[in-house]
Design an enzyme around this catalytic site. Structure first.
Site, short mmCIF file in Angstrom:
data_model
loop_
_atom_site.label_atom_id
_atom_site.label_comp_id
_atom_site.label_asym_id
_atom_site.label_seq_id
_atom_site.Cartn_x
_atom_site.Cartn_y
_atom_site.Cartn_z
N ASP A 10 41.15 41.17 40.18
CA ASP A 10 42.09 41.53 41.24
C ASP A 10 41.36 41.47 42.59
OD1 ASP A 10 44.51 42.83 42.39
OD2 ASP A 10 43.13 44.50 42.68
N ASP A 12 42.76 42.99 46.35
CA ASP A 12 42.83 44.16 47.22
C ASP A 12 42.64 45.44 46.43
OD1 ASP A 12 43.06 45.61 49.52
OD2 ASP A 12 44.97 44.76 50.14
#
Length: 258
Positions: A10, A12
């Site tokens: 991932d 952010d």
């Protein structure tokens, strides 16, 4: 800890927080590269192209990244539609930005406001009533409804602004039609990422900071998960869950692998 051939990661909250660097992120990626692991940054962002995402990682966060290592929900949407659409049904109407539109063009879809085969709703910072009106009317006439991702909000310097899921929900409410959702926590984006990587489910681990998107996506796709407490989810929240991530770490420096 077991070794994995591939890491789905991932962005952010895991690699950075908005414009702020996460100190351990660059070192984590460096260690994975030294171990010859395959990397794929898997993000629900449909507005940016892989080039733009890779440039942000490389230029602003000291994480040298090739565009081929970035897998956005826009690409996942295009890959999914390419998989289910036949040669005669390849028209789309989008509520979205250039990242989504470019991915669909690259997959051979053409755009139409009149009875398209698919209506795709993603994040659109320039959304208008007209765009939503066209989307709603076409779905009510029979176009298949696709949502890029269900994120209700996005963090930025102004606070928690509306995310793609807010627009998807608006169209769903007006049509009373449930969309096919592509991005995390849905399984589709993970299956599409696996297909693109060529790796098997037990060869990959999903790394993220959000239990409700990253971890649930991994679980749904039968992929091991690593939750890092550098972003959204907290230990207190996660310990109440019926099913825990495969692994949990305070920072990415704590992840040890062969």
């Amino acid at each position: 800890m077991p070794s994995y051939k591939g890491y789905f990661i991932d962005l952010d909250g895991t690699m950075y927080k908005g414009k702020t660097k996460i100190p351990e992120a660059a070192a984590f990626i460096k260690r994975l590269r030294e171990a010859k692991c395959e990397l794929m940054f898997v993000t629900n962002n449909s507005t940016k192209s892989p080039d733009q995402v890779a440039a942000n990682l490389s230029n602003n966060h000291d994480i040298l990244t090739a565009k081929e290592e970035v897998y956005t929900t826009a690409l996942a949407t295009a890959d999914y539609l390419n998989q289910v659409a036949d040669k005669q049904h390849r028209t789309v109407y989008t509520v979205g930005e250039s990242g989504l539109n470019d991915a669909l063009i690259g997959a051979g879809f053409t755009f139409s406001e009149n009875n398209p085969d698919y209506v795709v709703v993603g994040l659109d910072s320039d959304v208008t009533y007209h765009k939503l009106e066209v989307a709603v009317l076409n779905i009510r006439r029979g176009s298949k409804f696709i949502g890029t991702n269900a994120d209700s909000n996005l963090p930025n310097e102004r606070g928690m602004v509306p995310g793609a899921g807010s627009l998807v929900k608006m169209v769903e409410y007006a049509t009373q039609v449930k969309p096919i959702m592509i991005g995390k926590p849905e399984r589709i984006i993970m299956d599409m990422a696996l297909k693109r990587s060529g790796l098997k489910r037990d060869e990959v681990i999903m790394v993220g900071d959000n239990y409700n998107t990253d971890v649930l996506a991994g679980m749904g796709a039968e992929i091991d998960t690593l939750l890092v407490y550098s972003g959204l989810s907290t230990k207190e929240q996660v310990q109440t869950k019926a099913k825990l991530p495969t692994y949990q770490v305070d920072t990415l420096d704590d992840w040890k692998f062969e």
